[in-house]
Design a protein around this motif. Sequence first.
Motif, short mmCIF file in Angstrom:
data_model
loop_
_atom_site.label_atom_id
_atom_site.label_comp_id
_atom_site.label_asym_id
_atom_site.label_seq_id
_atom_site.Cartn_x
_atom_site.Cartn_y
_atom_site.Cartn_z
N PHE A 153 1.00 -1.17 0.23
CA PHE A 153 0.08 0.06 0.05
C PHE A 153 0.75 1.34 -0.01
O PHE A 153 2.22 1.29 0.39
CB PHE A 153 -0.95 0.05 1.18
N GLU A 211 -18.59 6.29 7.86
CA GLU A 211 -18.27 5.43 6.52
C GLU A 211 -17.75 6.53 5.47
O GLU A 211 -18.03 7.70 5.62
CB GLU A 211 -19.16 4.78 5.91
N CYS A 267 -16.88 7.17 1.34
CA CYS A 267 -17.10 6.40 -0.09
C CYS A 267 -16.62 6.92 -0.97
O CYS A 267 -15.90 8.28 -0.98
CB CYS A 267 -18.72 6.55 -0.38
N LYS A 300 -7.50 -1.38 -4.61
CA LYS A 300 -8.68 -1.08 -3.56
C LYS A 300 -8.11 0.30 -3.07
O LYS A 300 -7.15 0.27 -2.14
CB LYS A 300 -8.90 -2.16 -2.67
N LEU A 301 -9.10 1.52 -2.93
CA LEU A 301 -8.72 2.38 -2.12
C LEU A 301 -9.38 2.41 -0.62
O LEU A 301 -10.28 1.84 -0.44
CB LEU A 301 -9.49 3.82 -2.96
N SER A 302 -8.52 2.97 0.01
CA SER A 302 -8.99 3.14 1.55
C SER A 302 -8.34 4.25 2.20
O SER A 302 -7.65 5.09 1.63
CB SER A 302 -8.62 1.87 2.10
N VAL A 303 -8.62 4.49 3.49
CA VAL A 303 -8.22 5.57 4.24
C VAL A 303 -7.76 5.04 5.65
O VAL A 303 -8.17 4.04 6.10
CB VAL A 303 -9.18 6.83 4.40
N SER A 304 -6.89 5.75 6.16
CA SER A 304 -6.71 5.59 7.80
C SER A 304 -7.50 6.05 8.45
O SER A 304 -8.65 6.66 8.01
CB SER A 304 -5.21 6.19 7.96
N CYS A 305 -7.33 5.82 9.68
CA CYS A 305 -8.82 6.59 10.83
C CYS A 305 -8.98 7.85 10.48
O CYS A 305 -7.96 8.57 10.63
CB CYS A 305 -8.19 5.88 12.26
N CYS A 328 -4.21 0.14 -1.74
CA CYS A 328 -3.63 -0.97 -1.43
C CYS A 328 -3.58 -1.97 -2.88
O CYS A 328 -4.65 -1.77 -3.73
CB CYS A 328 -4.69 -1.83 -0.65
#
Length: 401
Positions: free
Chosen positions: A135, A171, A173, A305-310, A340
């Motif tokens: 990532f 959440e 998006c 795959k896209l993501s975010v930390s807290c 990722c």
Amino acid sequence: MQDLKKSKRRMNANQMTNAFLSNEEAMDKDICDDLSRGCNKSNNNCPKPCPKECEQHNPCKQSNSHSHDHDCHHDCHNHKCEPCQLETGMDCVKNPCSNDQCCSPLNLSRFNTANAVPFAIETNRVFDTMQFQIFQDASASDGSQLYFIYDVENVNGNIPTGGFVSVKIDEVCFDFSEIEITPGNVTLEGFTVHPVEPEETLCESTFESFVCGERNSFCCAQGRGTPSKFRERGLQVEVSDLVLTLRGHCGCTQVTISAIPAFMDSQGNLVQCSCVGFRFNTLAAPICIPSSGMGITLRQNYQTKLSVSCVSNANVQKNCVEGKANYTVNIPGGIDLILCVQEIVSILRGEQIVVLGSSTPITPRIVDTFSRVCDFTSCGEESTSNQNNNSHSGCGCGCNR
């Protein structure tokens, strides 16, 4: 027009009976038929036609005033009233629309070695394979630090005016138009790699290279491969037209916040950027190469795959300007956008092999637009006999053509 046709059919059915009744009796019978017209057998509360002896003592029949309708409750339970008859003069079909959100893949029938047939085919066999799971944080298109421009899209409820309120993010998006993968410079230690230009196709995530093999007599005599080291330098992934949507709540109030990627110009202003980049470090791992000296194929398959930390709570402030609500958003910890990547690297060797398979061919699905609209299966077994007898009796959907 449909009601008139039904009334006409009903009058023809009752024509012989009405011929022996007086005018008043025929009128009373028609009224009772109209009352039972919309009845349902399964509804016990629906009005039922009463015999003549009930109607003669009905107080509602003796008065034309509508002010005493609530008193018009005549007890006919002591008489044998006819049950409500359901109208059968209409044809119904099932709505052909499908609400399925998922689909099922092809399901092959099982077979054993007793009924299997050998097939000689030429294909690629996986000689060795490995998988990278990595990532990387996002950056602007020019490699500079990435910022976000926040805006409140929707507030469903009340927010106090004046100070900041804390909105808990539930959440996140992601909305984007395209993810473009650019593989880095690939090398295999001790071998020559020739990248194969991919075809002009959308959503390209698989890349191949041709590798010139070198014979290793020592490893080949033992039936083993030649060790090598895979390296990939400069892997880049770009996401176009990315917009983040943050959904959260403050008490019972639902808040929707949009976050648009931006970079900071020389004047210190945030400027929206249409492309977000991810630049990965060098990927390296040992891999096994065939020792026969034959050419092989190096295949790289990517999944992203896209993501975010807290994401910490968002601070939202509501101000009223000329009677309209104006919101200010601030996320103290900011947003760390992450991509990722899963990369599968495989060494493929062409071989001629024999496999066991079923002699029964695969049966494709039949796309019959006629049956989706015209369904004759509801006629059942009776329809088959009716077709043979060239008759429609007992079949209400018209089985014969």
